[in-house]
Enzyme design. Structure first.
Site, PDB file in Angstrom:
ATOM      1  N   ASN A 205       2.937  14.766  20.739  1.00  0.00           N
ATOM      2  CA  ASN A 205       3.351  16.118  21.080  1.00  0.00           C
ATOM      3  C   ASN A 205       2.422  17.100  20.365  1.00  0.00           C
ATOM      4  OD1 ASN A 205       4.336  16.538  18.396  1.00  0.00           O
ATOM      5  ND2 ASN A 205       6.337  15.690  18.959  1.00  0.00           N
ATOM      6  N   LYS A 207       2.793  19.239  17.910  1.00  0.00           N
ATOM      7  CA  LYS A 207       2.856  19.226  16.450  1.00  0.00           C
ATOM      8  C   LYS A 207       2.163  17.981  15.885  1.00  0.00           C
ATOM      9  CE  LYS A 207       6.258  19.473  12.663  1.00  0.00           C
ATOM     10  NZ  LYS A 207       6.062  18.164  12.040  1.00  0.00           N
ATOM     11  N   GLU A 208       2.422  16.821  16.508  1.00  0.00           N
ATOM     12  CA  GLU A 208       1.780  15.588  16.044  1.00  0.00           C
ATOM     13  C   GLU A 208       0.266  15.648  16.196  1.00  0.00           C
ATOM     14  OE1 GLU A 208       5.415  12.448  17.094  1.00  0.00           O
ATOM     15  OE2 GLU A 208       3.941  13.012  18.628  1.00  0.00           O
ATOM     16  N   ASP A 275      10.496   9.353  24.681  1.00  0.00           N
ATOM     17  CA  ASP A 275      10.613   7.977  25.171  1.00  0.00           C
ATOM     18  C   ASP A 275      10.607   7.944  26.696  1.00  0.00           C
ATOM     19  OD1 ASP A 275      10.872   7.151  22.537  1.00  0.00           O
ATOM     20  OD2 ASP A 275      13.057   7.096  22.598  1.00  0.00           O
TER      21      ASP A 275
END
Length: 325
Positions: A205, A207-208, A275
């Site tokens: 995502n 942020k990651e 997921d």
């Protein structure tokens, strides 16, 4: 139309074989009402009216794939405890192959307990061991999944940073997949993406991606592409598929990038939405869709599951109906 193409593929093609490798966990939900504060501390008193347990992590990815119509094989670790048995029991009842799940008597099975009053998430309590898999168990695990890799149409690495997907094991799995001409799709975790070197798709995502690329903030397309370039140099992946929350999903390669807008919907709980995205993406790629089509369908699937509280799944029929609107 994409809905028609998905319907025809679902009805005419064989079910894809998908191998999911990753961290397993049990999601425990306690639902109740809160009408007063405790006299012992300034916290609400929860009167419980329902408890549920569902599988999370890589097991939730497998559940999503099963609902979509794939033949699913799930490989992972549990502790030698009651929570591990509960995970296997739930998976068995959903007819998901659990023969590749290994017990590790040095760890506890991860269980996350969430207390919800009305629609308010009050607290989450985690019980787990997250130490790295031992070298001995790593070799046993690789031998366990080797034959399934050969017959799988696509492989998902669902990394929740709970100790299974060590740097060495990830690289060995990806190398084995490359030897067998199998594509690997990764849902990453942590700051070191070098362990995903050689993967076909990595799906962080926003942020990651910012954290892994050491980018302060990703606020526009220029920053997004710049951060992606850092990861491409580290991993040599062919694509990054980046979930951007309210902005949609970005597909990025070394040559180009495209943002697929978000599907407007009410949001009740984003738990497990990632997921659903990785499961739908892999399912569609295994069914012969190109990356843009697969990401678009995954976008619609995620919009369905975030309408529900807790980790949820969706079906191809629901996705087709949503695409048709």
């Amino acid at each position: 139309m994409l809905a028609d193409k998905l319907y025809n593929a679902y009805k005419t093609k064989s079910k894809p074989n998908v191998l999911v490798i990753g961290d397993l966990m049990l999601d425990h939900y306690i639902f109740g009402s809160a009408n007063r504060l405790s006299p012992e501390a300034p916290v609400p008193v929860i009167n419980i009216n329902k408890e549920t347990k569902i599988v999370g992590g890589a097991a939730n990815v497998a559940s999503n794939l099963k609902e979509l119509g794939a033949n699913v094989y799930l490989a992972g670790l549990t502790g030698d405890d009651i929570y591990g048995e509960e995970i296997k029991s739930i998976l068995d009842s959903n007819q998901i192959d659990t023969s590749l799940i290994i017990k590790d008597n040095t760890r506890l099975t991860t269980i996350k307990t969430r207390v919800i009053a009305g629609n308010h998430h009050i607290v989450r309590i985690d019980k787990e061991d997250i130490h790295e898999i031992s070298k001995e168990l790593e070799s046993i695990f690789l031998q366990t999944v080797e034959e399934c890799i050969k017959k799988a149409d696509i492989i998902i690495l669902s990394d929740y940073n709970k100790g299974l997907l060590s740097q060495n094991l990830c690289l060995r799995i990806i190398e084995l997949c490359k030897q067998n001409n199998k594509k690997v799709v990764v849902d990453p975790k942590g700051l070191d993406y070098s362990k995903y070197q050689g993967a076909y798709i990595i799906k962080p995502n926003r942020k990651e991606l910012a954290e892994a690329s050491k980018t302060e903030r990703i606020t526009n397309n220029e920053a997004l592409v710049k951060a992606a370039d850092v990861i491409f140099k580290i991993t040599q992946a062919e694509y990054l598929v980046v979930t951007l929350s309210e902005a949609g999903i970005a597909i990025i390669s070394n040559q180009a990038h495209k943002v697929i807008p978000v599907v407007a919907t009410e949001v009740y709980d984003v738990t497990g939405a990632g997921d659903t995205v990785i499961a739908t993406l892999a399912y569609c790629l295994a069914m012969g869709f190109d990356i843009e089509e697969a990401a678009t369908i995954a976008n619609y699937a995620a919009a369905i599951v975030i309408k529900h509280i807790g980790s949820a799944t969706t079906t191809i029929e629901e996705v087709i109906q949503s695409l048709d609107k």
